[in-house]
Motif scaffolding. Structure first.
Motif, short mmCIF file in Angstrom:
data_model
loop_
_atom_site.label_atom_id
_atom_site.label_comp_id
_atom_site.label_asym_id
_atom_site.label_seq_id
_atom_site.Cartn_x
_atom_site.Cartn_y
_atom_site.Cartn_z
N MET A 15 49.78 -8.70 70.47
CA MET A 15 50.02 -10.06 70.95
C MET A 15 50.51 -10.08 72.40
O MET A 15 50.05 -10.91 73.18
CB MET A 15 51.03 -10.75 70.02
N GLU A 16 51.40 -9.18 72.78
CA GLU A 16 51.92 -9.19 74.15
C GLU A 16 50.82 -8.87 75.15
O GLU A 16 50.71 -9.53 76.19
CB GLU A 16 53.11 -8.23 74.30
N LYS A 19 48.45 -11.93 75.28
CA LYS A 19 49.01 -13.04 76.06
C LYS A 19 48.95 -12.74 77.56
O LYS A 19 48.60 -13.62 78.35
CB LYS A 19 50.44 -13.33 75.63
N SER A 20 49.26 -11.53 77.93
CA SER A 20 49.22 -11.16 79.34
C SER A 20 47.81 -11.31 79.90
O SER A 20 47.61 -11.89 80.98
CB SER A 20 49.73 -9.73 79.52
N TYR A 22 45.14 -13.08 78.69
CA TYR A 22 44.64 -14.46 78.71
C TYR A 22 45.41 -15.34 79.68
O TYR A 22 44.86 -16.27 80.26
CB TYR A 22 44.60 -15.05 77.29
N THR A 23 46.68 -15.05 79.92
CA THR A 23 47.43 -15.77 80.95
C THR A 23 46.80 -15.50 82.31
O THR A 23 46.65 -16.43 83.13
CB THR A 23 48.92 -15.36 80.93
N PRO A 30 51.35 -19.57 77.77
CA PRO A 30 51.28 -20.34 76.53
C PRO A 30 52.35 -21.44 76.51
O PRO A 30 53.48 -21.24 76.94
CB PRO A 30 51.59 -19.32 75.44
N ASP A 33 54.60 -20.41 71.88
CA ASP A 33 54.63 -18.95 71.87
C ASP A 33 55.52 -18.45 70.73
O ASP A 33 56.74 -18.43 70.85
CB ASP A 33 55.13 -18.45 73.23
N ALA A 38 50.02 -17.95 69.64
CA ALA A 38 50.29 -18.38 71.02
C ALA A 38 49.23 -19.41 71.38
O ALA A 38 48.03 -19.15 71.21
CB ALA A 38 50.24 -17.20 71.99
N TYR A 40 47.60 -22.03 74.26
CA TYR A 40 47.44 -22.34 75.68
C TYR A 40 46.76 -23.69 75.83
O TYR A 40 45.76 -23.95 75.16
CB TYR A 40 46.54 -21.31 76.37
#
Length: 121
Positions: A15-16, A19-20, A22-23, A30, A33, A38, A40
């Motif tokens: 997940m981390e 998220k990194s 896709y951010t 997100p 979160d 998460a 967005y």
């Protein structure tokens, strides 16, 4: 009545990391979160990441709108995606491309000059 795309959900094994990545791709963090999800907000729609499930191309195909498909393919491949299906015109000036994210999901991009944002309900 179906009202159009609202949410695209991609499973990610970490997940981390997901998220990194896709951010970086969407340029937003997100808004929701939690360890189980998460979310967005992307141009009036939602990208959701989940830590369970199996990433891969067998899931739904979702295409995210872009203004310059060539530039976006270049930018996102520089972030670690690979080309699944190169940019192709599919008629009426509409262009699509599919990229493999680092987790095995297919991230679709579409340039659609016919799409009217004001028609989104």
């Amino acid at each position: 009545m179906i009202k159009g795309l609202r949410t695209a959900i991609y499973p990610v094994p970490d997940m981390e990391q997901g998220k990194s990545w896709y951010t970086s791709v969407f340029g937003v963090a997100p808004y929701f979160d939690q360890p189980f999800y998460a979310g967005y907000a992307v141009g009036g729609f939602e990208l959701g990441l989940i830590p369970d499930g199996t990433p891969g191309p067998a899931g739904s195909r979702v295409y995210w709108g872009v203004d310059d498909i060539d530039a976006e393919v270049e930018r996102i491949t520089a972030l670690g995606a690979s080309v699944h299906s190169a940019i192709q015109e599919v008629g009426e000036g509409i262009k699509v491309a599919e990229l493999n994210d680092p987790y095995g999901n297919i991230l679709g991009l579409i340039y659609n000059p016919v799409f009217k944002l004001e028609d989104v309900r």
